[in-house]
Scaffold this active site. Structure first.
Site, mmCIF file in Angstrom:
data_model
loop_
_atom_site.group_PDB
_atom_site.id
_atom_site.type_symbol
_atom_site.label_atom_id
_atom_site.label_comp_id
_atom_site.label_asym_id
_atom_site.label_seq_id
_atom_site.Cartn_x
_atom_site.Cartn_y
_atom_site.Cartn_z
ATOM 1 N N LYS A 1 0.832 -1.209 0.000
ATOM 2 C CA LYS A 1 0.000 0.000 0.000
ATOM 3 C C LYS A 1 0.867 1.260 0.000
ATOM 4 O O LYS A 1 0.555 2.249 -0.672
ATOM 5 C CB LYS A 1 -0.937 -0.012 1.225
ATOM 6 C CG LYS A 1 -1.844 1.207 1.353
ATOM 7 C CD LYS A 1 -2.909 1.290 0.254
ATOM 8 C CE LYS A 1 -3.678 2.610 0.292
ATOM 9 N NZ LYS A 1 -4.710 2.677 1.316
ATOM 10 N N LYS B 1 -0.916 11.476 5.917
ATOM 11 C CA LYS B 1 -0.650 10.403 6.881
ATOM 12 C C LYS B 1 0.117 9.270 6.218
ATOM 13 O O LYS B 1 1.157 8.815 6.720
ATOM 14 C CB LYS B 1 -1.973 9.863 7.450
ATOM 15 C CG LYS B 1 -1.817 8.647 8.356
ATOM 16 C CD LYS B 1 -3.110 7.846 8.539
ATOM 17 C CE LYS B 1 -3.217 6.719 7.519
ATOM 18 N NZ LYS B 1 -4.259 5.726 7.783
#
Lengths: 285, 285
Positions: free
Chosen positions: A172, A240
């Protein structure tokens, strides 16, 4: 595998729970703010739990889909957390995008308690969650992946076993890193074109099908042109992710630059805009 | 329009000339080094000219496909150049990727002499040139574009009128700018994945069809993985393009960073590798 505890029932979690129910699983849920779920609980009839521990206790599998790494830490390791409550042999699946090192920590602690731990972050956004077409990137023991595959298939379409624990999160991260460079390239191309007086529609027609083409260009450049900054993916969440990627070490100069630009936008109060708002950095808006 | 002078008969120019011949145009050629063209001249039977001026004189259209902006300047403005030799009413088409400001200069000088000037850089590489599938981005007067369209159609497929003189070059620059960010994103994603111990084939299967996907990822990441640096597009030519883009003003921080990394590789003697060799910067090779 029949019973599932689902922790973190937000924009992504709600449709994922519905898809699990539709596939025949018995789902209990826990989320930070119960009041946000009044309609959802009434509509679905899923069981509410007052703590993460209660949601985990006795279930065949526990899925977490929360916000930030510190939220993941809290629900696994905190008071009334999952690890202390899950029954031996249960599957714990963190689908939050989080730090690969945290995935390794959860897996180590889980293994010591006789639990099976997978990291399984997703891409595809709320649309993918609704349509059960999420891409799911899974790290952990391959046998545990196989055992949980039907569960993943209830929520996603492109489901890939990436390797040992942490490999889902690393994949990811690689995805987000590629996006960072690509969206910056799209913004710089559009900004340059605007300065040069080009027609953006013709530009897109000319370059989007060739070597400069990308998902980001096809999907987000038209939004940049229309100044439509509605979030497909929140800018603050992208920050983030980029910070997690940077924290793994290894020089990624373009990612670093892109993250800094997004940081400026967030500091100006744009964190809830979509990632395509990066063009505002260039336009000086 | 029947007779064409074609100036700059290299890897791109040769197949373009063949496609013009096939479409029925009478083509005369001039190139810097005649000795490189012995086979080509024998094979095609095109007329050889000893200077750019001779190649331009009396032709309905003159096409230039040379290397660097200084080469373009030389063949248009230099001794025995095109501008002094072309007949009134002729069409001058620069298909070299070059500085938009230079395109404006050629057009102004041409207009003063009763010539029609277009800038028409291409993308699609030597494969696109061979198969007559080039993308052609055209700037200039729209009537001149219309007059030259059959000629472009003999060489390309995606032919777009982009706007006034320079707009073709600006569009090509925007294309290269988007590529710069995208290929850097692909390299950083792969470099990160390699450090994280991921399997690159699985990575590509997991992320190339979603929001991180791009032409660069699909086509160049597999080459990076195989360490195949054979040039589809020369790194040194990409640097040339990025420098032209930067020279137009306007802060493009990611382009600047990417150009600097490529500059390091060129300084180490890698200018003749393909653009995918950027991964070597990250790997420290």
């Amino acid at each position: 595998m029949k019973t599932i505890g689902f922790i973190g029932v937000g924009v992504m979690g709600r449709p994922m729970v519905k898809n699990l129910l539709q596939a025949g699983y018995a789902v209990a849920v826990y989320s930070r703010t119960k009041s946000k779920l009044t309609d959802f609980l009434a509509e679905t009839g899923v069981q509410w739990c007052d703590t993460a521990a209660e949601c985990a206790a006795g279930r065949d599998a526990v899925i977490t889909m929360v916000g930030y790494p510190q939220d993941v830490e809290q629900v696994y390791f905190g008071e009334n957390g999952i690890l202390s409550a899950a029954r031996e042999g249960a599957y714990l699946i963190d689908m939050t995008t989080t730090d690969p090192k945290l995935a390794v920590r959860i897996a180590a602690e889980g293994k010591a308690r006789g639990l099976h731990v997978l990291d399984a972050p997703v891409s595809g956004g709320d649309t993918g969650a609704k349509n059960a077409t999420l891409s799911i990137m899974v790290g952990g023991e391959e046998a545990d992946f196989a055992a949980c595959l039907p569960l993943f298939q209830a929520m996603g379409r492109q489901i890939v076993y990436e390797g040992p624990v942490g490999a889902g999160q690393h994949t990811k991260m690689a995805n987000q890193i590629a996006i960072a460079g690509t969206i910056a390239g799209v913004c710089e191309a559009l900004f340059y074109a605007e300065r040069g007086g080009l027609d953006p529609e013709r530009l897109l027609a000319s370059i989007s099908k060739g070597a400069a083409g990308s998902w980001q260009m096809e999907n987000l450049m038209p939004k940049m042109v229309k100044e439509d900054y509605a979030p497909g993916f929140f800018l603050k969440h992208f920050i983030k992710d980029m910070k997690i990627a940077q924290a793994q070490g290894g020089a990624l100069p373009v990612l670093e630059r892109v993250c800094a630009m997004y940081g400026d936008l967030e500091a100006e109060g744009m964190g809830d805009l979509g990632t395509q708002a990066l063009i505002r950095y260039y336009r000086g808006e």
